[in-house]
Design a protein around this motif. Sequence first.
Motif, PDB file in Angstrom:
ATOM      1  N   THR A 178       5.520   7.167   7.490  1.00 15.96           N
ATOM      2  CA  THR A 178       4.723   6.104   6.871  1.00 15.96           C
ATOM      3  C   THR A 178       3.609   6.727   6.048  1.00 15.96           C
ATOM      4  O   THR A 178       2.867   7.577   6.536  1.00 15.96           O
ATOM      5  CB  THR A 178       4.125   5.161   7.913  1.00 15.96           C
ATOM      6  OG1 THR A 178       5.170   4.618   8.713  1.00 15.96           O
ATOM      7  CG2 THR A 178       3.368   4.014   7.230  1.00 15.96           C
ATOM      8  N   ILE A 179       3.519   6.264   4.814  1.00 14.86           N
ATOM      9  CA  ILE A 179       2.541   6.780   3.842  1.00 14.86           C
ATOM     10  C   ILE A 179       2.007   5.592   3.072  1.00 14.86           C
ATOM     11  O   ILE A 179       2.756   4.651   2.751  1.00 14.86           O
ATOM     12  CB  ILE A 179       3.228   7.766   2.871  1.00 14.86           C
ATOM     13  CG1 ILE A 179       3.534   9.101   3.571  1.00 14.86           C
ATOM     14  CG2 ILE A 179       2.399   7.990   1.619  1.00 14.86           C
ATOM     15  CD1 ILE A 179       4.377  10.055   2.733  1.00 14.86           C
ATOM     16  N   ASP A 180       0.734   5.609   2.764  1.00 16.43           N
ATOM     17  CA  ASP A 180       0.218   4.588   1.860  1.00 16.43           C
ATOM     18  C   ASP A 180      -0.983   5.129   1.101  1.00 16.43           C
ATOM     19  O   ASP A 180      -1.502   6.199   1.422  1.00 16.43           O
ATOM     20  CB  ASP A 180      -0.122   3.291   2.581  1.00 16.43           C
ATOM     21  CG  ASP A 180       0.143   2.069   1.704  1.00 16.43           C
ATOM     22  OD1 ASP A 180       0.436   0.983   2.259  1.00 16.43           O
ATOM     23  OD2 ASP A 180       0.056   2.189   0.452  1.00 16.43           O
ATOM     24  N   TYR A 181      -1.392   4.351   0.098  1.00 15.82           N
ATOM     25  CA  TYR A 181      -2.423   4.790  -0.832  1.00 15.82           C
ATOM     26  C   TYR A 181      -3.382   3.647  -1.145  1.00 15.82           C
ATOM     27  O   TYR A 181      -3.027   2.463  -1.063  1.00 15.82           O
ATOM     28  CB  TYR A 181      -1.771   5.249  -2.149  1.00 15.82           C
ATOM     29  CG  TYR A 181      -0.752   6.336  -1.980  1.00 15.82           C
ATOM     30  CD1 TYR A 181       0.591   6.030  -1.797  1.00 15.82           C
ATOM     31  CD2 TYR A 181      -1.130   7.678  -2.006  1.00 15.82           C
ATOM     32  CE1 TYR A 181       1.533   7.037  -1.627  1.00 15.82           C
ATOM     33  CE2 TYR A 181      -0.200   8.690  -1.853  1.00 15.82           C
ATOM     34  CZ  TYR A 181       1.135   8.358  -1.658  1.00 15.82           C
ATOM     35  OH  TYR A 181       2.061   9.346  -1.495  1.00 15.82           O
ATOM     36  N   ALA A 182      -4.580   4.005  -1.540  1.00 12.97           N
ATOM     37  CA  ALA A 182      -5.484   3.022  -2.114  1.00 12.97           C
ATOM     38  C   ALA A 182      -4.905   2.544  -3.444  1.00 12.97           C
ATOM     39  O   ALA A 182      -4.230   3.306  -4.144  1.00 12.97           O
ATOM     40  CB  ALA A 182      -6.861   3.646  -2.332  1.00 12.97           C
ATOM     41  N   ASP A 183      -5.182   1.298  -3.791  1.00 15.09           N
ATOM     42  CA  ASP A 183      -4.659   0.752  -5.043  1.00 15.09           C
ATOM     43  C   ASP A 183      -5.092   1.588  -6.247  1.00 15.09           C
ATOM     44  O   ASP A 183      -4.357   1.697  -7.235  1.00 15.09           O
ATOM     45  CB  ASP A 183      -5.138  -0.694  -5.233  1.00 15.09           C
ATOM     46  CG  ASP A 183      -4.469  -1.657  -4.271  1.00 15.09           C
ATOM     47  OD1 ASP A 183      -5.005  -2.768  -4.089  1.00 15.09           O
ATOM     48  OD2 ASP A 183      -3.418  -1.299  -3.684  1.00 15.09           O
ATOM     49  N   SER A 184      -6.273   2.188  -6.157  1.00 11.61           N
ATOM     50  CA  SER A 184      -6.846   2.940  -7.279  1.00 11.61           C
ATOM     51  C   SER A 184      -6.052   4.203  -7.616  1.00 11.61           C
ATOM     52  O   SER A 184      -6.204   4.745  -8.713  1.00 11.61           O
ATOM     53  CB  SER A 184      -8.301   3.315  -6.977  1.00 11.61           C
ATOM     54  OG  SER A 184      -8.371   4.065  -5.778  1.00 11.61           O
ATOM     55  N   VAL A 185      -5.207   4.674  -6.684  1.00  9.41           N
ATOM     56  CA  VAL A 185      -4.467   5.919  -6.941  1.00  9.41           C
ATOM     57  C   VAL A 185      -2.953   5.732  -6.802  1.00  9.41           C
ATOM     58  O   VAL A 185      -2.195   6.665  -7.073  1.00  9.41           O
ATOM     59  CB  VAL A 185      -4.925   7.054  -5.993  1.00  9.41           C
ATOM     60  CG1 VAL A 185      -6.433   7.230  -6.062  1.00  9.41           C
ATOM     61  CG2 VAL A 185      -4.468   6.809  -4.554  1.00  9.41           C
ATOM     62  N   LYS A 186      -2.532   4.552  -6.388  1.00  7.40           N
ATOM     63  CA  LYS A 186      -1.112   4.303  -6.159  1.00  7.40           C
ATOM     64  C   LYS A 186      -0.321   4.547  -7.444  1.00  7.40           C
ATOM     65  O   LYS A 186      -0.706   4.090  -8.516  1.00  7.40           O
ATOM     66  CB  LYS A 186      -0.912   2.876  -5.655  1.00  7.40           C
ATOM     67  CG  LYS A 186       0.426   2.614  -5.005  1.00  7.40           C
ATOM     68  CD  LYS A 186       0.443   1.265  -4.302  1.00  7.40           C
ATOM     69  CE  LYS A 186      -0.424   1.259  -3.061  1.00  7.40           C
ATOM     70  NZ  LYS A 186      -0.296   0.009  -2.270  1.00  7.40           N
ATOM     71  N   GLY A 187       0.767   5.283  -7.311  1.00  4.25           N
ATOM     72  CA  GLY A 187       1.607   5.598  -8.449  1.00  4.25           C
ATOM     73  C   GLY A 187       1.199   6.872  -9.165  1.00  4.25           C
ATOM     74  O   GLY A 187       1.938   7.374 -10.020  1.00  4.25           O
ATOM     75  N   ARG A 188       0.032   7.414  -8.848  1.00  2.90           N
ATOM     76  CA  ARG A 188      -0.434   8.647  -9.502  1.00  2.90           C
ATOM     77  C   ARG A 188      -0.595   9.797  -8.512  1.00  2.90           C
ATOM     78  O   ARG A 188      -0.407  10.959  -8.874  1.00  2.90           O
ATOM     79  CB  ARG A 188      -1.782   8.398 -10.196  1.00  2.90           C
ATOM     80  CG  ARG A 188      -1.741   7.336 -11.268  1.00  2.90           C
ATOM     81  CD  ARG A 188      -3.061   7.255 -12.024  1.00  2.90           C
ATOM     82  NE  ARG A 188      -4.199   6.927 -11.159  1.00  2.90           N
ATOM     83  CZ  ARG A 188      -5.259   7.694 -10.991  1.00  2.90           C
ATOM     84  NH1 ARG A 188      -5.355   8.849 -11.637  1.00  2.90           N
ATOM     85  NH2 ARG A 188      -6.244   7.312 -10.197  1.00  2.90           N
ATOM     86  N   PHE A 189      -0.964   9.489  -7.272  1.00  2.00           N
ATOM     87  CA  PHE A 189      -1.190  10.527  -6.260  1.00  2.00           C
ATOM     88  C   PHE A 189      -0.031  10.496  -5.248  1.00  2.00           C
ATOM     89  O   PHE A 189       0.528   9.429  -4.955  1.00  2.00           O
ATOM     90  CB  PHE A 189      -2.492  10.286  -5.515  1.00  2.00           C
ATOM     91  CG  PHE A 189      -3.744  10.522  -6.325  1.00  2.00           C
ATOM     92  CD1 PHE A 189      -3.701  10.767  -7.698  1.00  2.00           C
ATOM     93  CD2 PHE A 189      -4.985  10.484  -5.710  1.00  2.00           C
ATOM     94  CE1 PHE A 189      -4.852  10.972  -8.432  1.00  2.00           C
ATOM     95  CE2 PHE A 189      -6.153  10.693  -6.426  1.00  2.00           C
ATOM     96  CZ  PHE A 189      -6.082  10.931  -7.790  1.00  2.00           C
ATOM     97  N   THR A 190       0.274  11.658  -4.685  1.00  2.00           N
ATOM     98  CA  THR A 190       1.311  11.761  -3.660  1.00  2.00           C
ATOM     99  C   THR A 190       0.819  12.624  -2.517  1.00  2.00           C
ATOM    100  O   THR A 190       0.425  13.785  -2.731  1.00  2.00           O
ATOM    101  CB  THR A 190       2.600  12.372  -4.229  1.00  2.00           C
ATOM    102  OG1 THR A 190       3.069  11.578  -5.325  1.00  2.00           O
ATOM    103  CG2 THR A 190       3.687  12.421  -3.156  1.00  2.00           C
ATOM    104  N   ILE A 191       0.833  12.060  -1.318  1.00  2.00           N
ATOM    105  CA  ILE A 191       0.440  12.806  -0.124  1.00  2.00           C
ATOM    106  C   ILE A 191       1.690  13.374   0.540  1.00  2.00           C
ATOM    107  O   ILE A 191       2.763  12.765   0.498  1.00  2.00           O
ATOM    108  CB  ILE A 191      -0.336  11.901   0.861  1.00  2.00           C
ATOM    109  CG1 ILE A 191      -1.000  12.720   1.969  1.00  2.00           C
ATOM    110  CG2 ILE A 191       0.564  10.808   1.437  1.00  2.00           C
ATOM    111  CD1 ILE A 191      -1.940  11.875   2.868  1.00  2.00           C
TER     112      ILE A 191
END
Lengths: 110, 122
Positions: free
Chosen positions: B57-70
């Motif tokens: 399970t991985i998720d992101y803040a909306d401000s970085v979604k689609g640009r950052f990858t953990i």
Amino acid sequence: QSALTQPRSVSGSPGQSVTISCTGNSSDVGGYNYVSWYQQHPGKAPKFMIYDVTKRPSGVPHRFSGSKSGNTASLTISGLQADDEADYYCCSYAGSYTSVFGGGTRLTVL
Amino acid sequence: EVQLVESGGGLVQPGRSLRLSCAASGFTFDEYAMHWVRQAPGKGLEWVSGITWNSNTIDYADSVKGRFTISRDNAKNSLYLQLNSLRAEDTALYYCAKDIWVGTPRFAFDIWGQGTMVTVSS
């Protein structure tokens, strides 16, 4: 994912108590008992102070306590000391494996 | 000693990429969820991304979604953050932080690194 609302600043004299509020909504603070608090001195990394709304990690003085009512969580610091002067941040689980911080509160010890 | 050490920050032009790393030691890395939190100069903390112990399970803040990858490599006790399409507003000190709970994340962060600075500017 809107930031939680905290007062920008609070102040108190040594020995007094202060309370910092943290207001969210039913999708974050009000929906889960996963509120945590962090203390940050200038130029330092945040320090973990409270988790699960009310629990204190080992090593954190009993002067620090947390609570929650509805969509608002609070951090109370009793017996203020000079070293308590710092920025304080609340944080809440916000569902869907995301988290949101408050904007931060600057505590000044007068 | 429980420790997190971030690296990989620097000055980068808008639109370019950067990869941050976080080396963990002193605890059983593969038992805990991990997170990235950032702090713009003079501003507050912002949760950026989280990943469970097994990367399921991985998720992101909306401000970085689609640009950052953990991502993480449990064999190397390391956490990563790939930053693509960087913007000026991504300028911040990036902290890696350990979740307090074994297994299911609790979204409380008990161990923090000292951070690595990312500056996005032409």
